[in-house]
Design an enzyme around this catalytic site. Structure first.
Site, PDB file in Angstrom:
ATOM      1  CB  THR A   8      -0.942   0.017   1.230  1.00 48.08           C
ATOM      2  OG1 THR A   8      -1.778   1.170   1.163  1.00 48.08           O
ATOM      3  CG2 THR A   8      -0.182   0.045   2.551  1.00 48.08           C
ATOM      4  N   GLY A  12      -1.907   5.250   6.580  1.00 51.84           N
ATOM      5  CA  GLY A  12      -2.913   4.910   7.607  1.00 51.84           C
ATOM      6  C   GLY A  12      -3.168   3.412   7.628  1.00 51.84           C
ATOM      7  CG  ASP A  70      -9.485  -2.617  -3.330  1.00 52.47           C
ATOM      8  OD1 ASP A  70      -8.827  -1.550  -3.361  1.00 52.47           O
ATOM      9  OD2 ASP A  70     -10.499  -2.797  -4.016  1.00 52.47           O
TER      10      ASP A  70
HETATM   11  P1  ITT Z   1      -3.603   1.571  -1.645  1.00 47.54           P
HETATM   12  O1  ITT Z   1      -4.362   1.166  -2.885  1.00 47.54           O
HETATM   13  O2  ITT Z   1      -2.210   2.062  -1.937  1.00 47.54           O
HETATM   14  O3  ITT Z   1      -3.642   0.527  -0.575  1.00 47.54           O
HETATM   15  P2  ITT Z   1      -5.740   3.496  -1.276  1.00 47.54           P
HETATM   16  O4  ITT Z   1      -6.003   4.542  -0.242  1.00 47.54           O
HETATM   17  O5  ITT Z   1      -5.812   3.926  -2.718  1.00 47.54           O
HETATM   18  O6  ITT Z   1      -4.304   2.856  -0.958  1.00 47.54           O
HETATM   19  P3  ITT Z   1      -8.007   1.752  -1.694  1.00 47.54           P
HETATM   20  O7  ITT Z   1      -7.920   1.775  -3.174  1.00 47.54           O
HETATM   21  O8  ITT Z   1      -8.285   0.445  -1.012  1.00 47.54           O
HETATM   22  O9  ITT Z   1      -6.659   2.269  -1.023  1.00 47.54           O
HETATM   23  O10 ITT Z   1      -9.068   2.827  -1.250  1.00 47.54           O
HETATM   24  C1  ITT Z   1      -9.593   2.817   0.014  1.00 47.54           C
HETATM   25  C2  ITT Z   1     -10.236   4.164   0.304  1.00 47.54           C
HETATM   26  O11 ITT Z   1     -11.410   3.930   1.105  1.00 47.54           O
HETATM   27  C3  ITT Z   1      -9.308   5.026   1.142  1.00 47.54           C
HETATM   28  O12 ITT Z   1      -8.485   5.868   0.358  1.00 47.54           O
HETATM   29  C4  ITT Z   1     -10.294   5.808   2.015  1.00 47.54           C
HETATM   30  O13 ITT Z   1     -10.800   6.901   1.277  1.00 47.54           O
HETATM   31  C5  ITT Z   1     -11.420   4.788   2.214  1.00 47.54           C
HETATM   32  N1  ITT Z   1     -11.162   3.992   3.423  1.00 47.54           N
HETATM   33  C6  ITT Z   1     -10.849   2.666   3.466  1.00 47.54           C
HETATM   34  N2  ITT Z   1     -10.646   2.269   4.731  1.00 47.54           N
HETATM   35  C7  ITT Z   1     -10.822   3.352   5.496  1.00 47.54           C
HETATM   36  C8  ITT Z   1     -10.737   3.582   6.867  1.00 47.54           C
HETATM   37  O14 ITT Z   1     -10.359   2.628   7.728  1.00 47.54           O
HETATM   38  N3  ITT Z   1     -10.999   4.803   7.331  1.00 47.54           N
HETATM   39  C9  ITT Z   1     -11.344   5.787   6.501  1.00 47.54           C
HETATM   40  N4  ITT Z   1     -11.423   5.679   5.179  1.00 47.54           N
HETATM   41  C10 ITT Z   1     -11.167   4.454   4.663  1.00 47.54           C
END
Ligand code: ITT
Length: 204
Positions: A8, A12, A70
């Protein structure tokens, strides 16, 4: 030494997963620790496929056991949006939250229900096996931001079972309740099962 990559760019996510798996591995790396950039187009409409794709790509490249998450926020009043597109919903966390609050303007409290979902893929490149774990948490999107912790949509995600917003929790409290915490704990139990250690399980 037991090393693991958490595939990732999201710091966070990285810290939340690392805290829970501290006893399982000796060294943790995020994609930010490698000079070579791993680009994964998250083009599947399914979280599970994107999680597996991220884990396999980084695991095959670095030759280490790899975990990828994801995840997304599904809001009932928005027919499940932003969902799988959560990270692409706005340019940064602040922008994504503003957009969400704008879209929900005028929507009353009882219609602001939402769920966070996390799919966690654990990939072992040496065995070419990938296992996936799931967790979710139900809550309500507040009318304004609360708290300084967490990341993403945490400042507007109210958790009724404890009467707090996710950003008001410390990392241990959030991990105890969250979608990601539940998925990571499932992975942790799996890693500690005798039948897994003895390699008597088949995978995807
Ligand atoms: P990676 O793909 O590099 O892991 P990303 O942030 O792009 O990072 P995702 O594609 O899985 O990851 O998107 C997840 C999004 O959903 C994240 O950017 C947040 O906006 C939201 N999200 C997921 N889990 C969360 C959490 O525990 N608290 C708050 N927002 C969250």
């Amino acid at each position: 030494m037991k090393e693991v990559v958490i595939a990732t760019e999201n710091t966070g996510k990285f810290h939340e997963i690392k805290v829970l798996l501290g006893s399982e591995f000796d060294a943790f790396y995020s994609l930010r620790d490698f000079s070579e950039k791993i680009v994964v187009s998250e083009d599947s409409p399914f979280y599970i496929e994107n999680a597996m794709k991220k884990a396999r790509k980084a695991g095959d490249r670095f030759g280490l056991h790899t975990i990828a998450d994801d995840s997304g926020l599904e809001v009932e009043a928005l027919d499940g949006r932003p969902g799988i597109y959560s990270s692409r919903y706005g340019k940064d966390d602040a922008d994504r939250i503003s957009k969400l609050l704008n879209e929900l303007e005028g929507v009353p409290w009882d219609k602001r229900k939402a769920v966070f979902k996390a799919y966690l893929a654990f990939y072992m490149p040496d065995k070419e096996r990938c296992y996936v774990f799931y967790g979710d948490i139900h809550g309500t999107i507040g009318f304004e931001r609360h708290g300084e912790g967490g990341f993403g949509f945490d400042p507007v995600f109210y958790i009724p079972e404890i009467g707090k917003y996710a950003a008001e929790l410390n990392i241990e409290e959030k991990n105890r309740l969250s979608h990601r915490g539940k998925a990571v704990l499932a992975l942790k139990s799996f890693l500690n099962m005798d039948f897994f250690k003895n390699s008597r399980v088949l995978s995807l």
